[in-house]
Scaffold this motif. Structure first.
Motif, PDB file in Angstrom:
ATOM      1  N   VAL A 123      18.668 -13.713 -46.793  1.00 19.87           N
ATOM      2  CA  VAL A 123      19.259 -14.266 -45.579  1.00 19.87           C
ATOM      3  C   VAL A 123      18.150 -14.922 -44.767  1.00 19.87           C
ATOM      4  O   VAL A 123      17.091 -14.357 -44.562  1.00 19.87           O
ATOM      5  CB  VAL A 123      19.939 -13.157 -44.746  1.00 19.87           C
ATOM      6  N   HIS A 124      18.391 -16.111 -44.307  1.00 25.72           N
ATOM      7  CA  HIS A 124      17.407 -16.833 -43.501  1.00 25.72           C
ATOM      8  C   HIS A 124      17.861 -16.848 -42.048  1.00 25.72           C
ATOM      9  O   HIS A 124      18.953 -17.284 -41.739  1.00 25.72           O
ATOM     10  CB  HIS A 124      17.261 -18.269 -44.008  1.00 25.72           C
ATOM     11  N   HIS A 125      17.014 -16.348 -41.198  1.00 25.45           N
ATOM     12  CA  HIS A 125      17.291 -16.379 -39.770  1.00 25.45           C
ATOM     13  C   HIS A 125      16.165 -17.143 -39.093  1.00 25.45           C
ATOM     14  O   HIS A 125      15.003 -16.949 -39.395  1.00 25.45           O
ATOM     15  CB  HIS A 125      17.358 -14.961 -39.187  1.00 25.45           C
ATOM     16  N   SER A 126      16.519 -17.980 -38.173  1.00 24.10           N
ATOM     17  CA  SER A 126      15.523 -18.725 -37.425  1.00 24.10           C
ATOM     18  C   SER A 126      15.470 -18.166 -36.006  1.00 24.10           C
ATOM     19  O   SER A 126      16.379 -18.389 -35.219  1.00 24.10           O
ATOM     20  CB  SER A 126      15.886 -20.209 -37.402  1.00 24.10           C
ATOM     21  N   LEU A 127      14.420 -17.406 -35.733  1.00 25.80           N
ATOM     22  CA  LEU A 127      14.244 -16.804 -34.414  1.00 25.80           C
ATOM     23  C   LEU A 127      12.924 -17.272 -33.835  1.00 25.80           C
ATOM     24  O   LEU A 127      11.940 -17.412 -34.544  1.00 25.80           O
ATOM     25  CB  LEU A 127      14.234 -15.276 -34.513  1.00 25.80           C
ATOM     26  N   ASP A 128      12.891 -17.450 -32.527  1.00 22.52           N
ATOM     27  CA  ASP A 128      11.628 -17.804 -31.907  1.00 22.52           C
ATOM     28  C   ASP A 128      10.937 -16.541 -31.385  1.00 22.52           C
ATOM     29  O   ASP A 128      11.476 -15.445 -31.444  1.00 22.52           O
ATOM     30  CB  ASP A 128      11.809 -18.866 -30.816  1.00 22.52           C
ATOM     31  N   GLN A 129       9.744 -16.714 -30.880  1.00 24.50           N
ATOM     32  CA  GLN A 129       8.912 -15.591 -30.423  1.00 24.50           C
ATOM     33  C   GLN A 129       9.614 -14.767 -29.344  1.00 24.50           C
ATOM     34  O   GLN A 129       9.546 -13.552 -29.352  1.00 24.50           O
ATOM     35  CB  GLN A 129       7.580 -16.151 -29.911  1.00 24.50           C
ATOM     36  N   GLN A 130      10.291 -15.428 -28.404  1.00 27.58           N
ATOM     37  CA  GLN A 130      10.988 -14.716 -27.321  1.00 27.58           C
ATOM     38  C   GLN A 130      12.115 -13.841 -27.866  1.00 27.58           C
ATOM     39  O   GLN A 130      12.308 -12.717 -27.417  1.00 27.58           O
ATOM     40  CB  GLN A 130      11.547 -15.705 -26.300  1.00 27.58           C
TER      41      GLN A 130
ATOM     42  N   LEU B 221       8.734  11.224 -31.461  1.00 27.93           N
ATOM     43  CA  LEU B 221       8.840  10.082 -32.368  1.00 27.93           C
ATOM     44  C   LEU B 221       8.334   8.844 -31.654  1.00 27.93           C
ATOM     45  O   LEU B 221       8.731   8.559 -30.523  1.00 27.93           O
ATOM     46  CB  LEU B 221      10.295   9.866 -32.789  1.00 27.93           C
ATOM     47  N   THR B 222       7.437   8.127 -32.289  1.00 25.96           N
ATOM     48  CA  THR B 222       6.978   6.853 -31.746  1.00 25.96           C
ATOM     49  C   THR B 222       7.306   5.749 -32.748  1.00 25.96           C
ATOM     50  O   THR B 222       7.430   6.003 -33.943  1.00 25.96           O
ATOM     51  CB  THR B 222       5.462   6.847 -31.476  1.00 25.96           C
ATOM     52  N   VAL B 223       7.440   4.552 -32.243  1.00 24.27           N
ATOM     53  CA  VAL B 223       7.775   3.404 -33.074  1.00 24.27           C
ATOM     54  C   VAL B 223       6.789   2.287 -32.766  1.00 24.27           C
ATOM     55  O   VAL B 223       6.548   1.974 -31.604  1.00 24.27           O
ATOM     56  CB  VAL B 223       9.215   2.920 -32.785  1.00 24.27           C
ATOM     57  N   SER B 224       6.236   1.705 -33.802  1.00 21.91           N
ATOM     58  CA  SER B 224       5.375   0.534 -33.659  1.00 21.91           C
ATOM     59  C   SER B 224       5.990  -0.580 -34.489  1.00 21.91           C
ATOM     60  O   SER B 224       6.247  -0.403 -35.678  1.00 21.91           O
ATOM     61  CB  SER B 224       3.959   0.829 -34.152  1.00 21.91           C
ATOM     62  N   ILE B 225       6.226  -1.699 -33.850  1.00 28.23           N
ATOM     63  CA  ILE B 225       6.873  -2.822 -34.522  1.00 28.23           C
ATOM     64  C   ILE B 225       5.982  -4.046 -34.394  1.00 28.23           C
ATOM     65  O   ILE B 225       5.608  -4.434 -33.291  1.00 28.23           O
ATOM     66  CB  ILE B 225       8.255  -3.117 -33.899  1.00 28.23           C
ATOM     67  N   GLY B 226       5.654  -4.638 -35.519  1.00 21.09           N
ATOM     68  CA  GLY B 226       4.896  -5.885 -35.521  1.00 21.09           C
ATOM     69  C   GLY B 226       5.795  -7.016 -35.965  1.00 21.09           C
ATOM     70  O   GLY B 226       6.653  -6.844 -36.817  1.00 21.09           O
ATOM     71  N   TYR B 227       5.616  -8.164 -35.363  1.00 19.12           N
ATOM     72  CA  TYR B 227       6.418  -9.315 -35.752  1.00 19.12           C
ATOM     73  C   TYR B 227       5.563 -10.568 -35.715  1.00 19.12           C
ATOM     74  O   TYR B 227       4.499 -10.596 -35.097  1.00 19.12           O
ATOM     75  CB  TYR B 227       7.653  -9.469 -34.858  1.00 19.12           C
ATOM     76  N   SER B 228       6.045 -11.577 -36.382  1.00 19.14           N
ATOM     77  CA  SER B 228       5.327 -12.843 -36.431  1.00 19.14           C
ATOM     78  C   SER B 228       6.323 -13.963 -36.676  1.00 19.14           C
ATOM     79  O   SER B 228       7.378 -13.748 -37.262  1.00 19.14           O
ATOM     80  CB  SER B 228       4.300 -12.796 -37.567  1.00 19.14           C
ATOM     81  N   CYS B 229       5.994 -15.142 -36.228  1.00 16.26           N
ATOM     82  CA  CYS B 229       6.819 -16.329 -36.466  1.00 16.26           C
ATOM     83  C   CYS B 229       6.016 -17.317 -37.302  1.00 16.26           C
ATOM     84  O   CYS B 229       4.809 -17.429 -37.141  1.00 16.26           O
ATOM     85  CB  CYS B 229       7.186 -17.003 -35.153  1.00 16.26           C
ATOM     86  N   GLY B 230       6.707 -18.025 -38.142  1.00 17.49           N
ATOM     87  CA  GLY B 230       6.034 -19.063 -38.908  1.00 17.49           C
ATOM     88  C   GLY B 230       6.982 -19.717 -39.878  1.00 17.49           C
ATOM     89  O   GLY B 230       8.021 -19.165 -40.217  1.00 17.49           O
ATOM     90  N   ASN B 231       6.621 -20.894 -40.303  1.00 20.28           N
ATOM     91  CA  ASN B 231       7.365 -21.583 -41.339  1.00 20.28           C
ATOM     92  C   ASN B 231       6.802 -21.147 -42.683  1.00 20.28           C
ATOM     93  O   ASN B 231       5.620 -21.332 -42.944  1.00 20.28           O
ATOM     94  CB  ASN B 231       7.239 -23.102 -41.183  1.00 20.28           C
ATOM     95  N   VAL B 232       7.652 -20.573 -43.493  1.00 20.02           N
ATOM     96  CA  VAL B 232       7.203 -19.986 -44.748  1.00 20.02           C
ATOM     97  C   VAL B 232       7.639 -20.888 -45.898  1.00 20.02           C
ATOM     98  O   VAL B 232       8.805 -20.921 -46.262  1.00 20.02           O
ATOM     99  CB  VAL B 232       7.770 -18.562 -44.911  1.00 20.02           C
ATOM    100  N   TYR B 233       6.684 -21.620 -46.428  1.00 14.37           N
ATOM    101  CA  TYR B 233       6.983 -22.543 -47.518  1.00 14.37           C
ATOM    102  C   TYR B 233       6.251 -22.210 -48.808  1.00 14.37           C
ATOM    103  O   TYR B 233       6.558 -22.755 -49.846  1.00 14.37           O
ATOM    104  CB  TYR B 233       6.626 -23.978 -47.114  1.00 14.37           C
ATOM    105  N   SER B 234       5.276 -21.332 -48.723  1.00 14.66           N
ATOM    106  CA  SER B 234       4.507 -20.987 -49.921  1.00 14.66           C
ATOM    107  C   SER B 234       4.107 -19.520 -49.855  1.00 14.66           C
ATOM    108  O   SER B 234       4.220 -18.866 -48.817  1.00 14.66           O
ATOM    109  CB  SER B 234       3.243 -21.854 -50.014  1.00 14.66           C
ATOM    110  N   GLU B 235       3.642 -19.005 -50.970  1.00 13.17           N
ATOM    111  CA  GLU B 235       3.201 -17.615 -51.019  1.00 13.17           C
ATOM    112  C   GLU B 235       2.055 -17.374 -50.039  1.00 13.17           C
ATOM    113  O   GLU B 235       1.973 -16.331 -49.401  1.00 13.17           O
ATOM    114  CB  GLU B 235       2.762 -17.255 -52.443  1.00 13.17           C
ATOM    115  N   GLU B 236       1.186 -18.361 -49.891  1.00 17.45           N
ATOM    116  CA  GLU B 236       0.051 -18.229 -48.975  1.00 17.45           C
ATOM    117  C   GLU B 236       0.514 -18.099 -47.529  1.00 17.45           C
ATOM    118  O   GLU B 236       0.006 -17.272 -46.770  1.00 17.45           O
ATOM    119  CB  GLU B 236      -0.903 -19.424 -49.123  1.00 17.45           C
TER     120      GLU B 236
END
Length: 64
Positions: free
Chosen positions: A2-9, A31-46
């Motif tokens: 599934v492809h979702h397009s979300l911005d940083q906000q 219980l603590t939760v740590s969540i990391g996220y990132s945005c980017g255009n993913v076109y290759s394995e790199e």
């Protein structure tokens, strides 16, 4: 996949909502939760690796 397009906000808002929901849980232990996220255009394995590395880095920033 599934492809979702979300911005940083939007990602930041989702992270905050998830964190708040975990804090509401009534558990007999801490219980603590740590969540990391990132945005980017993913076109290759790199670029996929770079997006995951940034998300991982952001998760560790939140832990500290």
């Amino acid at each position: 996949m599934v492809h979702h397009s979300l911005d940083q906000q939007e990602l930041k808002k989702i992270k905050q909502e998830l964190t708040q929901e975990f804090q509401k849980l009534d558990m007999p232990y801490s219980l603590t939760v740590s969540i990391g996220y990132s945005c980017g255009n993913v076109y290759s394995e790199e670029t996929i690796k770079k997006v995951f590395q940034e998300a991982d880095k952001n998760m560790y920033k939140q832990k500290n």
